[in-house]
Design a protein around this motif. Structure first.
Motif, PDB file in Angstrom:
ATOM      1  N   ARG A   1      -4.749  16.553  -8.110  1.00 55.97           N
ATOM      2  CA  ARG A   1      -3.338  16.170  -7.979  1.00 55.97           C
ATOM      3  C   ARG A   1      -3.214  15.014  -7.004  1.00 55.97           C
ATOM      4  NH1 ARG A   1       0.463  20.844  -9.065  1.00 55.97           N
ATOM      5  NH2 ARG A   1      -0.838  22.350 -10.135  1.00 55.97           N
ATOM      6  N   VAL A   2      -2.403  14.040  -7.392  1.00 56.35           N
ATOM      7  CA  VAL A   2      -2.131  12.885  -6.544  1.00 56.35           C
ATOM      8  C   VAL A   2      -0.637  12.868  -6.257  1.00 56.35           C
ATOM      9  CG1 VAL A   2      -2.241  10.380  -6.339  1.00 56.35           C
ATOM     10  CG2 VAL A   2      -4.044  11.611  -7.591  1.00 56.35           C
ATOM     11  N   TYR A   3      -0.289  13.017  -4.990  1.00 52.69           N
ATOM     12  CA  TYR A   3       1.104  12.984  -4.562  1.00 52.69           C
ATOM     13  C   TYR A   3       1.330  11.681  -3.812  1.00 52.69           C
ATOM     14  CZ  TYR A   3       0.873  17.986  -5.501  1.00 52.69           C
ATOM     15  OH  TYR A   3       0.702  19.210  -6.098  1.00 52.69           O
ATOM     16  N   GLN A   4       2.226  10.876  -4.325  1.00 54.77           N
ATOM     17  CA  GLN A   4       2.517   9.603  -3.683  1.00 54.77           C
ATOM     18  C   GLN A   4       3.731   9.766  -2.776  1.00 54.77           C
ATOM     19  OE1 GLN A   4       2.839   6.300  -6.346  1.00 54.77           O
ATOM     20  NE2 GLN A   4       3.280   4.865  -4.731  1.00 54.77           N
ATOM     21  N   ILE A   5       3.566   9.383  -1.516  1.00 54.75           N
ATOM     22  CA  ILE A   5       4.670   9.392  -0.568  1.00 54.75           C
ATOM     23  C   ILE A   5       5.374   8.051  -0.749  1.00 54.75           C
ATOM     24  CG2 ILE A   5       5.343   9.629   1.848  1.00 54.75           C
ATOM     25  CD1 ILE A   5       3.908  12.114   0.697  1.00 54.75           C
ATOM     26  N   CYS A   6       6.637   8.091  -1.112  1.00 55.41           N
ATOM     27  CA  CYS A   6       7.343   6.927  -1.631  1.00 55.41           C
ATOM     28  C   CYS A   6       7.473   5.759  -0.643  1.00 55.41           C
ATOM     29  CB  CYS A   6       8.717   7.331  -2.148  1.00 55.41           C
ATOM     30  SG  CYS A   6       9.769   8.075  -0.890  1.00 55.41           S
ATOM     31  N   CYS A   7       7.668   6.043   0.630  1.00 58.62           N
ATOM     32  CA  CYS A   7       7.888   4.949   1.580  1.00 58.62           C
ATOM     33  C   CYS A   7       7.603   5.431   2.999  1.00 58.62           C
ATOM     34  CB  CYS A   7       9.319   4.437   1.459  1.00 58.62           C
ATOM     35  SG  CYS A   7      10.548   5.703   1.840  1.00 58.62           S
ATOM     36  N   GLU A   8       7.627   4.511   3.928  1.00 61.10           N
ATOM     37  CA  GLU A   8       7.375   4.850   5.329  1.00 61.10           C
ATOM     38  C   GLU A   8       8.399   5.858   5.849  1.00 61.10           C
ATOM     39  OE1 GLU A   8       4.705   4.080   7.255  1.00 61.10           O
ATOM     40  OE2 GLU A   8       3.901   3.175   5.439  1.00 61.10           O
ATOM     41  N   ALA A   9       9.635   5.761   5.390  1.00 61.25           N
ATOM     42  CA  ALA A   9      10.658   6.713   5.832  1.00 61.25           C
ATOM     43  C   ALA A   9      10.282   8.130   5.401  1.00 61.25           C
ATOM     44  CB  ALA A   9      12.022   6.326   5.283  1.00 61.25           C
ATOM     45  N   CYS A  10       9.779   8.276   4.185  1.00 60.53           N
ATOM     46  CA  CYS A  10       9.346   9.591   3.706  1.00 60.53           C
ATOM     47  C   CYS A  10       8.111  10.066   4.468  1.00 60.53           C
ATOM     48  CB  CYS A  10       9.054   9.550   2.217  1.00 60.53           C
ATOM     49  SG  CYS A  10      10.522   9.328   1.206  1.00 60.53           S
ATOM     50  N   LEU A  11       7.212   9.159   4.766  1.00 55.83           N
ATOM     51  CA  LEU A  11       6.006   9.514   5.504  1.00 55.83           C
ATOM     52  C   LEU A  11       6.365  10.056   6.888  1.00 55.83           C
ATOM     53  CD1 LEU A  11       2.953   9.643   5.600  1.00 55.83           C
ATOM     54  CD2 LEU A  11       2.926   7.251   6.285  1.00 55.83           C
TER      55      LEU A  11
ATOM     56  N   MET B   1       0.838  -1.187   0.000  1.00 57.71           N
ATOM     57  CA  MET B   1       0.000   0.000   0.000  1.00 57.71           C
ATOM     58  C   MET B   1       0.876   1.240   0.000  1.00 57.71           C
ATOM     59  SD  MET B   1      -3.507  -0.237   1.310  1.00 57.71           S
ATOM     60  CE  MET B   1      -4.501  -1.671   1.418  1.00 57.71           C
ATOM     61  N   SER B   2       0.453   2.201  -0.755  1.00 57.40           N
ATOM     62  CA  SER B   2       1.155   3.476  -0.815  1.00 57.40           C
ATOM     63  C   SER B   2       0.310   4.557  -0.162  1.00 57.40           C
ATOM     64  CB  SER B   2       1.432   3.870  -2.260  1.00 57.40           C
ATOM     65  OG  SER B   2       2.324   2.958  -2.848  1.00 57.40           O
ATOM     66  N   TYR B   3       0.985   5.512   0.403  1.00 57.27           N
ATOM     67  CA  TYR B   3       0.331   6.647   1.038  1.00 57.27           C
ATOM     68  C   TYR B   3       0.203   7.750  -0.004  1.00 57.27           C
ATOM     69  CZ  TYR B   3      -0.731  10.018   4.680  1.00 57.27           C
ATOM     70  OH  TYR B   3      -1.334  10.951   5.471  1.00 57.27           O
ATOM     71  N   MET B   4      -0.978   8.299  -0.168  1.00 58.53           N
ATOM     72  CA  MET B   4      -1.248   9.317  -1.180  1.00 58.53           C
ATOM     73  C   MET B   4      -1.850  10.554  -0.530  1.00 58.53           C
ATOM     74  SD  MET B   4      -0.859   7.604  -4.089  1.00 58.53           S
ATOM     75  CE  MET B   4      -0.594   5.884  -4.411  1.00 58.53           C
ATOM     76  N   VAL B   5      -1.464  11.695  -1.035  1.00 56.51           N
ATOM     77  CA  VAL B   5      -2.130  12.952  -0.714  1.00 56.51           C
ATOM     78  C   VAL B   5      -2.800  13.395  -2.004  1.00 56.51           C
ATOM     79  CG1 VAL B   5      -1.853  15.344   0.013  1.00 56.51           C
ATOM     80  CG2 VAL B   5      -0.449  13.552   1.058  1.00 56.51           C
ATOM     81  N   ILE B   6      -4.107  13.584  -1.954  1.00 51.85           N
ATOM     82  CA  ILE B   6      -4.873  13.947  -3.136  1.00 51.85           C
ATOM     83  C   ILE B   6      -5.550  15.287  -2.872  1.00 51.85           C
ATOM     84  CG2 ILE B   6      -6.728  13.279  -4.716  1.00 51.85           C
ATOM     85  CD1 ILE B   6      -6.174  10.352  -3.848  1.00 51.85           C
ATOM     86  N   SER B   7      -5.291  16.235  -3.770  1.00 49.08           N
ATOM     87  CA  SER B   7      -5.920  17.555  -3.647  1.00 49.08           C
ATOM     88  C   SER B   7      -6.659  17.862  -4.940  1.00 49.08           C
ATOM     89  CB  SER B   7      -4.873  18.625  -3.353  1.00 49.08           C
ATOM     90  OG  SER B   7      -4.015  18.788  -4.459  1.00 49.08           O
ATOM     91  N   TYR B   8      -7.628  18.739  -4.829  1.00 50.29           N
ATOM     92  CA  TYR B   8      -8.386  19.098  -6.020  1.00 50.29           C
ATOM     93  C   TYR B   8      -8.772  20.566  -5.991  1.00 50.29           C
ATOM     94  CZ  TYR B   8     -12.304  18.259  -2.835  1.00 50.29           C
ATOM     95  OH  TYR B   8     -13.156  18.286  -1.764  1.00 50.29           O
ATOM     96  N   ASP B   9      -8.894  21.125  -7.172  1.00 50.96           N
ATOM     97  CA  ASP B   9      -9.355  22.497  -7.377  1.00 50.96           C
ATOM     98  C   ASP B   9     -10.342  22.433  -8.533  1.00 50.96           C
ATOM     99  OD1 ASP B   9      -9.743  25.197  -7.500  1.00 50.96           O
ATOM    100  OD2 ASP B   9      -7.736  25.676  -8.230  1.00 50.96           O
ATOM    101  N   ILE B  10     -11.601  22.304  -8.196  1.00 52.15           N
ATOM    102  CA  ILE B  10     -12.674  22.147  -9.183  1.00 52.15           C
ATOM    103  C   ILE B  10     -13.608  23.347  -9.056  1.00 52.15           C
ATOM    104  CG2 ILE B  10     -14.593  20.677  -9.956  1.00 52.15           C
ATOM    105  CD1 ILE B  10     -11.901  19.275 -10.267  1.00 52.15           C
TER     106      ILE B  10
END
Length: 92
Positions: A62-72, A1-10
């Protein structure tokens, strides 16, 4: 599983609400137009397919994927809130 930050401007209220409602099924809202999610590749692909119709003209998702637990662990949070965490157990 990957950690994602998803933002939107609609710009359109109706489409923006549909994006938010869709994202609520996949993660936790941490700000008005920002969600944090833990997704595998298959689930991410499904989510992206659902979101594709919504952005128009100057809109964006926008979908920003946090690469790994260390980055999180390096995420910096100022002010109120917590980093969305995956449940430690599941009830079956």
């Amino acid at each position: 599983m990957s950690y994602m930050v998803i933002s939107y401007d609609i710009s359109d209220d109706r489409r923006r609400n549909k994006v938010a409602n869709t994202l609520e099924d996949y993660g936790k809202r941490v700000q008005y137009s920002v969600f944090e999610c833990r997704l595998n590749e298959k689930t991410l692909a499904q989510l992206l397919d659902k979101l594709k119709p919504f952005p128009e003209r100057n809109d964006s998702i926008r979908v920003y994927q946090i690469c790994c637990e260390a980055c999180l662990r390096r995420v910096i949070l100022l002010g109120k809130g917590k980093i969305a965490q995956e449940p430690r157990f599941f009830v079956v």
